[in-house]
Scaffold this active site. Structure first.
Site, PDB file in Angstrom:
ATOM      1  N   ASN A  13       0.686  -1.180  -0.075  1.00 40.13           N
ATOM      2  CA  ASN A  13       0.006  -0.048   0.204  1.00 40.13           C
ATOM      3  C   ASN A  13       0.785   1.319   0.206  1.00 40.13           C
ATOM      4  O   ASN A  13       1.403   1.696   1.064  1.00 40.13           O
ATOM      5  CB  ASN A  13      -0.922   0.010   1.261  1.00 40.13           C
ATOM      6  CG  ASN A  13      -1.681   1.250   1.451  1.00 40.13           C
ATOM      7  OD1 ASN A  13      -1.792   2.040   0.433  1.00 40.13           O
ATOM      8  ND2 ASN A  13      -2.180   1.317   2.312  1.00 40.13           N
ATOM      9  N   LYS A  15       0.176   4.175  -0.300  1.00 43.16           N
ATOM     10  CA  LYS A  15      -0.584   5.670   0.164  1.00 43.16           C
ATOM     11  C   LYS A  15      -0.363   6.526  -0.942  1.00 43.16           C
ATOM     12  O   LYS A  15      -0.407   6.556  -2.147  1.00 43.16           O
ATOM     13  CB  LYS A  15      -0.267   5.725   1.653  1.00 43.16           C
ATOM     14  CG  LYS A  15      -0.366   4.652   2.548  1.00 43.16           C
ATOM     15  CD  LYS A  15      -0.098   4.906   4.001  1.00 43.16           C
ATOM     16  CE  LYS A  15      -0.202   3.483   4.770  1.00 43.16           C
ATOM     17  NZ  LYS A  15      -0.058   3.647   6.435  1.00 43.16           N
ATOM     18  N   HIS A 100      -9.705   1.510   4.490  1.00 45.29           N
ATOM     19  CA  HIS A 100      -8.562   1.574   5.522  1.00 45.29           C
ATOM     20  C   HIS A 100      -8.822   2.801   6.395  1.00 45.29           C
ATOM     21  O   HIS A 100      -9.402   3.640   6.442  1.00 45.29           O
ATOM     22  CB  HIS A 100      -7.515   2.050   4.118  1.00 45.29           C
ATOM     23  CG  HIS A 100      -6.086   2.178   5.058  1.00 45.29           C
ATOM     24  ND1 HIS A 100      -5.834   3.161   5.895  1.00 45.29           N
ATOM     25  CD2 HIS A 100      -5.221   0.942   4.688  1.00 45.29           C
ATOM     26  CE1 HIS A 100      -4.442   2.864   6.200  1.00 45.29           C
ATOM     27  NE2 HIS A 100      -4.179   1.646   5.550  1.00 45.29           N
ATOM     28  N   GLU A 102      -7.198   5.110   7.557  1.00 44.53           N
ATOM     29  CA  GLU A 102      -6.922   6.459   6.987  1.00 44.53           C
ATOM     30  C   GLU A 102      -8.113   7.078   6.327  1.00 44.53           C
ATOM     31  O   GLU A 102      -8.367   8.213   6.201  1.00 44.53           O
ATOM     32  CB  GLU A 102      -5.624   6.565   6.303  1.00 44.53           C
ATOM     33  CG  GLU A 102      -4.489   6.294   7.429  1.00 44.53           C
ATOM     34  CD  GLU A 102      -2.939   6.011   6.551  1.00 44.53           C
ATOM     35  OE1 GLU A 102      -2.896   6.012   5.346  1.00 44.53           O
ATOM     36  OE2 GLU A 102      -2.232   5.552   7.124  1.00 44.53           O
ATOM     37  N   GLU A 170      -5.867  -4.676  10.569  1.00 43.79           N
ATOM     38  CA  GLU A 170      -4.836  -3.577  10.823  1.00 43.79           C
ATOM     39  C   GLU A 170      -5.322  -3.024  11.940  1.00 43.79           C
ATOM     40  O   GLU A 170      -6.004  -1.893  11.820  1.00 43.79           O
ATOM     41  CB  GLU A 170      -4.778  -2.674   9.577  1.00 43.79           C
ATOM     42  CG  GLU A 170      -4.596  -3.202   8.147  1.00 43.79           C
ATOM     43  CD  GLU A 170      -3.600  -2.304   7.337  1.00 43.79           C
ATOM     44  OE1 GLU A 170      -2.737  -2.438   6.798  1.00 43.79           O
ATOM     45  OE2 GLU A 170      -4.398  -1.159   7.113  1.00 43.79           O
ATOM     46  N   GLY A 176       1.515   2.866  10.885  1.00 47.52           N
ATOM     47  CA  GLY A 176       1.939   4.092  10.520  1.00 47.52           C
ATOM     48  C   GLY A 176       3.155   4.538  11.491  1.00 47.52           C
ATOM     49  O   GLY A 176       3.433   4.116  12.473  1.00 47.52           O
ATOM     50  N   SER A 218       2.958  -1.544  10.481  1.00 45.96           N
ATOM     51  CA  SER A 218       4.535  -1.662  10.726  1.00 45.96           C
ATOM     52  C   SER A 218       5.097  -3.290  10.344  1.00 45.96           C
ATOM     53  O   SER A 218       5.742  -3.523  11.245  1.00 45.96           O
ATOM     54  CB  SER A 218       4.483  -1.322  12.138  1.00 45.96           C
ATOM     55  OG  SER A 218       4.078  -0.136  12.594  1.00 45.96           O
TER      56      SER A 218
HETATM   57  P1  PGA Z   1       2.339   0.616   7.827  1.00 46.53           P
HETATM   58  O1  PGA Z   1       1.049   0.993   7.267  1.00 46.53           O
HETATM   59  O2  PGA Z   1       2.902  -0.523   7.253  1.00 46.53           O
HETATM   60  O3  PGA Z   1       3.214   1.792   7.394  1.00 46.53           O
HETATM   61  O4  PGA Z   1       2.241   0.531   9.227  1.00 46.53           O
HETATM   62  C1  PGA Z   1       0.050  -0.208   6.876  1.00 46.53           C
HETATM   63  C2  PGA Z   1      -1.160   0.452   6.315  1.00 46.53           C
HETATM   64  O5  PGA Z   1      -1.589   1.558   6.718  1.00 46.53           O
HETATM   65  O6  PGA Z   1      -1.855  -0.161   5.481  1.00 46.53           O
END
Ligand code: PGA
Length: 264
Positions: A13, A15, A100, A102, A170, A176, A218
């Site tokens: 992903n 982003k 997601h 976010e 998640e 993040g 993460s």
């Molecule tokens: P991250 O994000 O691996 O940077 O923690 C995962 C995600 O938001 O899908």
């Protein structure tokens, strides 16, 4: 021969990065060169939708495929700025990440997620539905909120469409730059069982047992092996680390090794 469903799913992903198509193409070429050599892994790269067409030219075959990070609630209507799941499908992408955290944090409700899930599945895309609690509490309330979120995100999604559904667990506290910690494989294993129970109660046991469940939050090259080997998951959804070709390639190779031991 294994079908893509029997492979470990490693999802990138990206982003809202990178900032140029040149850079996107550079990262994709590097990831692809590793992904195409793996027989136990299906690599899914989800760039910003603006790069899809450029990258698609370079994504032949089924070992490395493309996805997107969201889609509209309608196939064809006056929704300025939105992208129809049919456009995504017609562009050659196979997956869409939905719900997601976010996107949910910007106001997306479970109801909207459910609409998107049903429509994207109907449009022939495979859906990676993200779910996860905000925080963990000692007395297990978080399990109830996880259950409510799963229920809410699947309202109106017919049993017949579930073959295309992947759940990505998640937990928000693990995602993040601000994440203080990631989950542990042991705790993840328990949560995955719980998610299967929720799906089983909602639909049917055999559907729940077959549904691929991923972990995201993460994930990097130092912890991927534990999640893939002991977490009871079918793969991982990787954010930050997926834009670093070296780290993501290492995750892909780890998944291949774990897959060789566990997928016949
Ligand atoms: P991250 O994000 O691996 O940077 O923690 C995962 C995600 O938001 O899908």
């Amino acid at each position: 021969m294994t079908t893509p469903q029997e492979k470990t799913l490693i999802v990138a992903n990206w982003k809202m990065a990178p900032l140029s198509s040149k850079e996107a193409s550079k990262i994709f070429t590097a990831l692809r060169s590793v992904g195409v050599t793996l027989t136990k892994v299906e690599t899914v790269v989800c760039p910003p939708v603006i790069y899809l067409e450029g990258l698609q030219k370079n994504a032949k075959g089924h070992r490395v495929v493309l996805g997107v990070q969201d889609c509209a609630t309608e196939v064809e209507r006056r929704h300025t700025g939105e992208i129809s799941p049919l456009m995504i499908k017609n562009m050659g992408a196979r997956f869409v990440i939905l719900g997601h955290s976010e996107v949910r944090a910007r106001g997306e409700s479970d109801e909207t997620v459910a609409k998107k899930v049903a429509l994207a599945l109907k449009s022939g895309l495979r859906v990676i539905l993200c779910v996860g609690e905000d925080e963990r509490d000692e007395d297990g309330q978080y399990l109830r909120s996880l259950k409510e979120q799963i229920h809410g995100s699947l309202v109106g999604v017919p049993k017949s469409a579930l073959g295309g559904l992947v759940i990505a667990y998640e937990p928000l506290w693990a995602i993040g730059e601000d994440a203080k910690t990631s989950d542990t494989p042991e705790a993840l294993f328990e949560t995955v069982i719980y998610i299967r129970k929720v799906i089983s109660d909602l639909y049917k046991k055999d559907i729940a047992m077959k549904m691929p469940i991923l972990y995201g939050g993460s994930v990097g090259d130092t912890n991927a092996e534990g999640f893939l080997r002991d977490g009871g998951v079918a793969g991982v959804l990787v954010g930050r680390a997926s834009r670093d070709p070296q780290v993501f390639s290492a995750i892909l190779r780890i998944a291949e090794e774990v897959g060789k031991k566990t997928i016949s």
